[in-house]
Design a protein around this motif. Structure first.
Motif, PDB file in Angstrom:
ATOM      1  N   VAL A 106     -11.147  65.899 108.604  1.00  0.00           N
ATOM      2  CA  VAL A 106     -10.580  66.674 109.718  1.00  0.00           C
ATOM      3  C   VAL A 106     -10.244  65.734 110.880  1.00  0.00           C
ATOM      4  N   ALA A 107     -11.131  64.791 111.154  1.00  0.00           N
ATOM      5  CA  ALA A 107     -10.911  63.866 112.276  1.00  0.00           C
ATOM      6  C   ALA A 107      -9.692  62.980 112.046  1.00  0.00           C
ATOM      7  N   ILE A 108      -9.525  62.471 110.822  1.00  0.00           N
ATOM      8  CA  ILE A 108      -8.360  61.609 110.591  1.00  0.00           C
ATOM      9  C   ILE A 108      -7.072  62.429 110.558  1.00  0.00           C
ATOM     10  N   ASP A 109      -7.189  63.684 110.141  1.00  0.00           N
ATOM     11  CA  ASP A 109      -6.016  64.564 110.216  1.00  0.00           C
ATOM     12  C   ASP A 109      -5.642  64.801 111.679  1.00  0.00           C
ATOM     13  N   ALA A 110      -6.638  65.068 112.506  1.00  0.00           N
ATOM     14  CA  ALA A 110      -6.373  65.270 113.930  1.00  0.00           C
ATOM     15  C   ALA A 110      -5.806  64.003 114.560  1.00  0.00           C
ATOM     16  N   ALA A 111      -6.349  62.860 114.192  1.00  0.00           N
ATOM     17  CA  ALA A 111      -5.875  61.592 114.747  1.00  0.00           C
ATOM     18  C   ALA A 111      -4.439  61.294 114.333  1.00  0.00           C
ATOM     19  N   SER A 112      -4.072  61.731 113.147  1.00  0.00           N
ATOM     20  CA  SER A 112      -2.728  61.428 112.648  1.00  0.00           C
ATOM     21  C   SER A 112      -1.665  62.381 113.186  1.00  0.00           C
ATOM     22  N   ARG A 113      -2.070  63.406 113.888  1.00  0.00           N
ATOM     23  CA  ARG A 113      -1.126  64.405 114.409  1.00  0.00           C
ATOM     24  C   ARG A 113      -0.799  64.155 115.874  1.00  0.00           C
ATOM     25  N   THR A 114      -0.388  62.954 116.169  1.00  0.00           N
ATOM     26  CA  THR A 114      -0.041  62.631 117.554  1.00  0.00           C
ATOM     27  C   THR A 114       1.427  62.882 117.847  1.00  0.00           C
ATOM     28  N   HIS A 115       2.165  63.234 116.843  1.00  0.00           N
ATOM     29  CA  HIS A 115       3.602  63.479 116.992  1.00  0.00           C
ATOM     30  C   HIS A 115       3.927  64.822 116.355  1.00  0.00           C
ATOM     31  N   GLN A 116       5.063  65.352 116.696  1.00  0.00           N
ATOM     32  CA  GLN A 116       5.476  66.610 116.083  1.00  0.00           C
ATOM     33  C   GLN A 116       6.000  66.389 114.676  1.00  0.00           C
ATOM     34  N   SER A 117       6.388  65.172 114.370  1.00  0.00           N
ATOM     35  CA  SER A 117       6.885  64.879 113.027  1.00  0.00           C
ATOM     36  C   SER A 117       5.716  64.467 112.120  1.00  0.00           C
ATOM     37  N   GLN A 118       6.044  64.128 110.904  1.00  0.00           N
ATOM     38  CA  GLN A 118       5.026  63.685 109.942  1.00  0.00           C
ATOM     39  C   GLN A 118       4.457  62.334 110.360  1.00  0.00           C
ATOM     40  N   PRO A 119       3.234  62.025 109.931  1.00  0.00           N
ATOM     41  CA  PRO A 119       2.677  60.700 110.219  1.00  0.00           C
ATOM     42  C   PRO A 119       3.538  59.610 109.572  1.00  0.00           C
ATOM     43  N   SER A 120       3.495  58.433 110.168  1.00  0.00           N
ATOM     44  CA  SER A 120       4.268  57.312 109.635  1.00  0.00           C
ATOM     45  C   SER A 120       3.720  56.885 108.270  1.00  0.00           C
TER      46      SER A 120
END
Length: 137
Positions: A106-120
């Protein structure tokens, strides 16, 4: 029936290093210039954990030692710590091991959602490595 888990100070340090280190890896892999937002989002998710894992992660401690000049050096510390944390929890209480795994995911999912688009692609690759370490036991 309640299971009592006994964690040494070193065990607790391993759990904290693994969890906060996983968030740090996502932040380091975020090349778009918002690693601070990734770290904040991931840390907030870790702080919201429950159970024994939640108590360990929420404790005020200075035992998280993440050193490295680059992502590879950080990963050399964090990925083995994730596997070790799963092993030590799994030996004592498989349900708490699953709680730790779920919390980190959950934490890495939250961390990866810093943009409205998909993670890099680099963040997606790091998520895969972290997930692999969590399931290595």
């Amino acid at each position: 029936m309640s299971i009592t888990i006994t964690l040494t100070d070193q065990d607790k340090a391993t759990l904290r290093t693994a969890a906060y280190g996983a968030v740090s890896l996502i932040a380091a892999a975020d090349a778009t210039g918002t690693p601070h937002k990734a770290a904040t989002n991931g840390s907030n998710a870790l702080y919201a954990a429950t159970g024994l894992v939640g108590h360990v992660l929420a404790a005020k401690s200075k035992d998280i030692k993440l050193k490295g000049k680059n992502v590879a050096e950080l990963a050399d510390q964090v990925l083995p710590a994730l596997t070790a944390a799963m092993g030590l929890l799994g030996q004592q209480d498989p349900a708490e091991a699953e709680n730790f795994r779920s919390t980190v995911l959950v934490a890495i999912d939250a961390a990866s959602r810093t943009h409205q688009s998909q993670p890099s692609p680099t963040v997606v690759a790091m998520i895969s490595k972290i997930t692999g370490a969590l399931y290595a036991v």
